[in-house]
Design a protein around this motif. Structure first.
Motif, PDB file in Angstrom:
ATOM      1  N   ASN A   1       0.821  -1.213   0.000  1.00  0.00           N
ATOM      2  CA  ASN A   1       0.000   0.000   0.000  1.00  0.00           C
ATOM      3  C   ASN A   1       0.855   1.262   0.000  1.00  0.00           C
ATOM      4  N   ILE A   2       1.964   1.232   0.720  1.00  0.00           N
ATOM      5  CA  ILE A   2       2.892   2.359   0.667  1.00  0.00           C
ATOM      6  C   ILE A   2       3.397   2.561  -0.760  1.00  0.00           C
ATOM      7  N   SER A   3       3.680   1.454  -1.440  1.00  0.00           N
ATOM      8  CA  SER A   3       4.127   1.536  -2.827  1.00  0.00           C
ATOM      9  C   SER A   3       3.049   2.136  -3.726  1.00  0.00           C
ATOM     10  N   TYR A   4       1.788   1.719  -3.530  1.00  0.00           N
ATOM     11  CA  TYR A   4       0.688   2.293  -4.311  1.00  0.00           C
ATOM     12  C   TYR A   4       0.636   3.808  -4.125  1.00  0.00           C
ATOM     13  N   PHE A   5       0.691   4.259  -2.862  1.00  0.00           N
ATOM     14  CA  PHE A   5       0.564   5.685  -2.569  1.00  0.00           C
ATOM     15  C   PHE A   5       1.802   6.472  -3.006  1.00  0.00           C
TER      16      PHE A   5
ATOM     17  N   MET B   1       0.762   6.821  -6.919  1.00  0.00           N
ATOM     18  CA  MET B   1      -0.527   7.419  -7.295  1.00  0.00           C
ATOM     19  C   MET B   1      -1.062   8.344  -6.216  1.00  0.00           C
ATOM     20  N   SER B   2      -1.731   9.396  -6.641  1.00  0.00           N
ATOM     21  CA  SER B   2      -2.419  10.284  -5.713  1.00  0.00           C
ATOM     22  C   SER B   2      -3.718   9.644  -5.265  1.00  0.00           C
ATOM     23  N   THR B   3      -4.364  10.245  -4.261  1.00  0.00           N
ATOM     24  CA  THR B   3      -5.637   9.695  -3.780  1.00  0.00           C
ATOM     25  C   THR B   3      -6.688   9.720  -4.885  1.00  0.00           C
ATOM     26  N   ALA B   4      -6.707  10.785  -5.684  1.00  0.00           N
ATOM     27  CA  ALA B   4      -7.680  10.876  -6.774  1.00  0.00           C
ATOM     28  C   ALA B   4      -7.435   9.787  -7.816  1.00  0.00           C
ATOM     29  N   GLU B   5      -6.179   9.541  -8.137  1.00  0.00           N
ATOM     30  CA  GLU B   5      -5.849   8.500  -9.112  1.00  0.00           C
ATOM     31  C   GLU B   5      -6.181   7.115  -8.569  1.00  0.00           C
ATOM     32  N   MET B   6      -5.958   6.913  -7.269  1.00  0.00           N
ATOM     33  CA  MET B   6      -6.304   5.625  -6.651  1.00  0.00           C
ATOM     34  C   MET B   6      -7.805   5.383  -6.730  1.00  0.00           C
ATOM     35  N   LEU B   7      -8.577   6.412  -6.391  1.00  0.00           N
ATOM     36  CA  LEU B   7     -10.032   6.249  -6.368  1.00  0.00           C
ATOM     37  C   LEU B   7     -10.593   6.028  -7.770  1.00  0.00           C
ATOM     38  N   ALA B   8      -9.917   6.575  -8.782  1.00  0.00           N
ATOM     39  CA  ALA B   8     -10.407   6.429 -10.156  1.00  0.00           C
ATOM     40  C   ALA B   8      -9.973   5.119 -10.789  1.00  0.00           C
ATOM     41  N   SER B   9      -9.046   4.415 -10.153  1.00  0.00           N
ATOM     42  CA  SER B   9      -8.514   3.184 -10.732  1.00  0.00           C
ATOM     43  C   SER B   9      -9.456   2.018 -10.500  1.00  0.00           C
ATOM     44  N   GLY B  10      -9.766   1.298 -11.557  1.00  0.00           N
ATOM     45  CA  GLY B  10     -10.580   0.103 -11.401  1.00  0.00           C
ATOM     46  C   GLY B  10      -9.763  -1.101 -10.977  1.00  0.00           C
ATOM     47  N   ALA B  11      -8.469  -1.056 -11.226  1.00  0.00           N
ATOM     48  CA  ALA B  11      -7.557  -2.144 -10.852  1.00  0.00           C
ATOM     49  C   ALA B  11      -6.238  -1.499 -10.453  1.00  0.00           C
ATOM     50  N   VAL B  12      -6.077  -1.248  -9.169  1.00  0.00           N
ATOM     51  CA  VAL B  12      -4.965  -0.433  -8.686  1.00  0.00           C
ATOM     52  C   VAL B  12      -3.613  -1.053  -9.003  1.00  0.00           C
ATOM     53  N   ALA B  13      -3.507  -2.384  -8.947  1.00  0.00           N
ATOM     54  CA  ALA B  13      -2.226  -3.033  -9.244  1.00  0.00           C
ATOM     55  C   ALA B  13      -1.836  -2.843 -10.705  1.00  0.00           C
TER      56      ALA B  13
ATOM     57  N   ARG C   1       2.558   2.478 -14.562  1.00  0.00           N
ATOM     58  CA  ARG C   1       3.411   3.619 -14.216  1.00  0.00           C
ATOM     59  C   ARG C   1       4.862   3.202 -13.991  1.00  0.00           C
ATOM     60  N   VAL C   2       5.074   2.044 -13.404  1.00  0.00           N
ATOM     61  CA  VAL C   2       6.405   1.660 -12.936  1.00  0.00           C
ATOM     62  C   VAL C   2       7.091   0.661 -13.859  1.00  0.00           C
ATOM     63  N   LEU C   3       6.353  -0.320 -14.352  1.00  0.00           N
ATOM     64  CA  LEU C   3       6.970  -1.429 -15.078  1.00  0.00           C
ATOM     65  C   LEU C   3       7.060  -1.220 -16.578  1.00  0.00           C
ATOM     66  N   GLY C   4       6.333  -0.249 -17.099  1.00  0.00           N
ATOM     67  CA  GLY C   4       6.391   0.027 -18.531  1.00  0.00           C
ATOM     68  C   GLY C   4       5.936  -1.159 -19.353  1.00  0.00           C
ATOM     69  N   SER C   5       6.795  -1.630 -20.251  1.00  0.00           N
ATOM     70  CA  SER C   5       6.424  -2.739 -21.130  1.00  0.00           C
ATOM     71  C   SER C   5       6.244  -4.058 -20.379  1.00  0.00           C
ATOM     72  N   TRP C   6       6.703  -4.093 -19.122  1.00  0.00           N
ATOM     73  CA  TRP C   6       6.538  -5.284 -18.295  1.00  0.00           C
ATOM     74  C   TRP C   6       5.251  -5.242 -17.450  1.00  0.00           C
ATOM     75  N   MET C   7       4.395  -4.281 -17.720  1.00  0.00           N
ATOM     76  CA  MET C   7       3.208  -4.121 -16.887  1.00  0.00           C
ATOM     77  C   MET C   7       2.256  -5.317 -16.957  1.00  0.00           C
ATOM     78  N   TRP C   8       2.434  -6.163 -17.981  1.00  0.00           N
ATOM     79  CA  TRP C   8       1.599  -7.368 -18.079  1.00  0.00           C
ATOM     80  C   TRP C   8       1.817  -8.316 -16.901  1.00  0.00           C
ATOM     81  N   LEU C   9       2.929  -8.105 -16.154  1.00  0.00           N
ATOM     82  CA  LEU C   9       3.178  -8.936 -14.979  1.00  0.00           C
ATOM     83  C   LEU C   9       2.093  -8.753 -13.914  1.00  0.00           C
ATOM     84  N   MET C  10       1.500  -7.553 -13.853  1.00  0.00           N
ATOM     85  CA  MET C  10       0.512  -7.293 -12.805  1.00  0.00           C
ATOM     86  C   MET C  10      -0.788  -8.074 -13.009  1.00  0.00           C
TER      87      MET C  10
END
Length: 489
Positions: A273-277, A280-292, A298-307
């Motif tokens: 959760n610390i990593s999420y915050f 992302m801002s609180t507004a971005e968290m609330l707007a996300s349908g899948a936070v992971a 944002r972080v993994l770029g082309s590797w984001m399919w890992l999530m």
């Protein structure tokens, strides 16, 4: 619901090649060591919650600091509960978890009402919710930029349940191997999120932690609902108590597994959760349908399919752990005469409780068809904390009334008292502050269990057709009754 008059040792009526005519003891084997026990606890806890509920937690608490506080408090509450269940499991080394503890410490009526709620609502609703989470993440790549069709999502969820059913019916070793493998994989996935967040935090991305508690909600009921969301993610820490008879040296390994797994998961959840915050801002968290997934983009770029892959693996492993323990609960309850006798039987060669596992799958699929994630959490969490409060009350009762019972593992009496107070709060707070129709449904459903108990259990009313169906199912599934539990550590 009474055990049918079938000879457990002769395998009467079974096909040739299944041991017919041999005097053999048929019962579950102790095959789970400490590592498998830790994987069962951690694997059952880490499911869809940590990937789907952080934004719901934030919505209820209103701030970063408030959310992180509830995540930490949820881990502490789970640890208190684990300590209580560790004493219960070490003192009563039988499978069945809360059902067995209520049966042995209080009596058959509370045990049956717990079973009634668990069989028809709590267990299947939990499995249905996690299976729907799995399906959402699996089918999402096939529908980029649009909402996944509901029919496709629910079909994928049902396919997942059926696949896990096959795994658990084939062999105990196969089910535990899958459990160990997927638990290791999901812990690794969470560590990726933790490490990514720590790197960003070390680079000075701490803006979202400034004024962390600004806007924190303090309402009695709102905090209770927030705890529901967080504790949903911690759920499953007591699944090992349902399989005690299959655990090697349960008086030692059961407490150890809980003491290792629960703190491990708590630390991972807080750091994730610390990593999420951090990202992302609180507004971005609330707007996300899948936070992971949002974090990964944002972080993994082309590797984001890992999530999405990590979420799918995590939820799949969690369902497998729930199946493994849930099937054992039905098996034990049927053995005690509180469920149809066919559920107390195991496969004569594979030694898996296949009838109970099939029943688990069917009840879960029934709730997948009409269910949705948010309402399922409300149903399941309310049931869960009512059950926890009742179970820990039985521990307090035994501690006070029967202090002379040998206990391989003991906790100070203040621990169950604190956990009981918290459980009562979690049951009452949402109902008092913001009554919802789901809570009334659960209460009325629990009361209806008494109507079922009186004729079928107390007066042992067993229709003739049920006995015939049991015999035919026994032949079809190649199952037989088992010997009563013996402490063969």
């Amino acid at each position: 619901m009474r055990r049918q008059n079938v000879d457990a040792t002769s395998n009467q009526g079974l096909p040739s090649g299944t041991g017919a005519g041999k005097k053999e003891v048929l019962r579950m084997k102790r095959s789970l060591g400490l590592f498998s026990g830790v994987c069962l606890v951690a694997g059952s806890m880490i499911g869809s919650g940590i990937f789907m509920t952080p934004q719901r937690m934030l919505a209820h608490m209103g701030s970063v600091g408030g959310s992180l506080s509830v995540w930490a408090a949820g881990g502490l509450v789970s640890m208190l509960g684990a300590l209580c269940f560790a004493e219960l499991g070490a003192t009563i080394p039988e499978s069945g978890g809360s059902y067995t503890y209520l049966l042995r410490n209080i009596g058959p009526v509370p045990a049956f009402l717990y079973l009634y709620l668990t069989v028809f609502l709590r267990r299947p609703s939990s499995t249905a919710a996690i299976a729907l989470s799995f399906a959402h993440y699996v089918v999402k790549p096939f529908y980029p930029g649009c909402q996944s069709p509901e029919l496709v999502v629910k079909s994928a969820a049902i396919a997942c349940v059926l696949f896990i059913l096959v795994i658990n019916c084939l062999a105990v070793k196969l089910a535990t191997s899958v459990m160990n493998m997927f638990t290791s994989a999901k812990v690794a996935a969470l560590l990726v999120i933790v490490i990514g967040g720590l790197v960003m935090l070390a680079n000075g991305n701490d803006l979202h932690f400034h004024h962390a508690f600004r806007g924190t909600v303090t309402g009695f009921g709102q905090i209770g609902i927030a705890f529901y969301q967080g504790l949903w993610s911690y759920g499953g820490w007591n699944n090992i108590n349902a399989v005690t008879e299959e655990l090697k040296r349960p008086e030692v390994n059961l407490p150890r597994a809980l003491m290792i797994a629960v703190p491990l998961v708590t630390c991972l959840y807080i750091m994730v959760n610390i990593s999420y915050f951090t990202i992302m801002s609180t507004a971005e968290m609330l707007a996300s349908g899948a936070v992971a997934v949002s974090w990964g983009s944002r972080v993994l770029g082309s590797w984001m399919w890992l999530m999405p892959l990590s979420v799918a693996m995590s939820t799949f492993g969690c369902i497998n752990g729930g199946f493994f323990s849930g099937g054992r609960l039905y098996y034990v309850a049927a053995r005690e005469g509180h469920l149809p006798a066919i559920l107390s039987m195991i496969h004569v060669r594979r030694l898996t409780p296949s009838p109970a596992l099939i029943f688990t799958a069917i009840s879960s699929i029934i709730l997948i068809i009409p269910g949705n994630f948010s309402s399922i959490i409300n149903y399941s969490s309310f049931c869960t904390w009512t059950i926890y409060a009742t179970t820990v009350s039985s521990l307090l009762y035994v501690k006070i009334k029967r202090p002379d019972i040998p206990r391989p593992y003991k906790v100070p009496i203040i621990v169950p008292i604190l956990f009981l107070i918290i459980s009562v709060y979690l049951v009452l707070a949402p109902v008092i502050d913001s009554p919802q129709i789901e809570f009334l449904y659960v209460f009325l459903f629990a009361l209806s269990g008494i109507i079922v108990y009186i004729p079928f259990v107390h007066y042992k009313l067993h229709p003739e057709f049920l006995q015939k169906a049991t015999l035919h199912l026994q032949l079809l599934l190649e199952v037989a009754p088992t010997e009563r539990f013996q402490d063969d550590k």
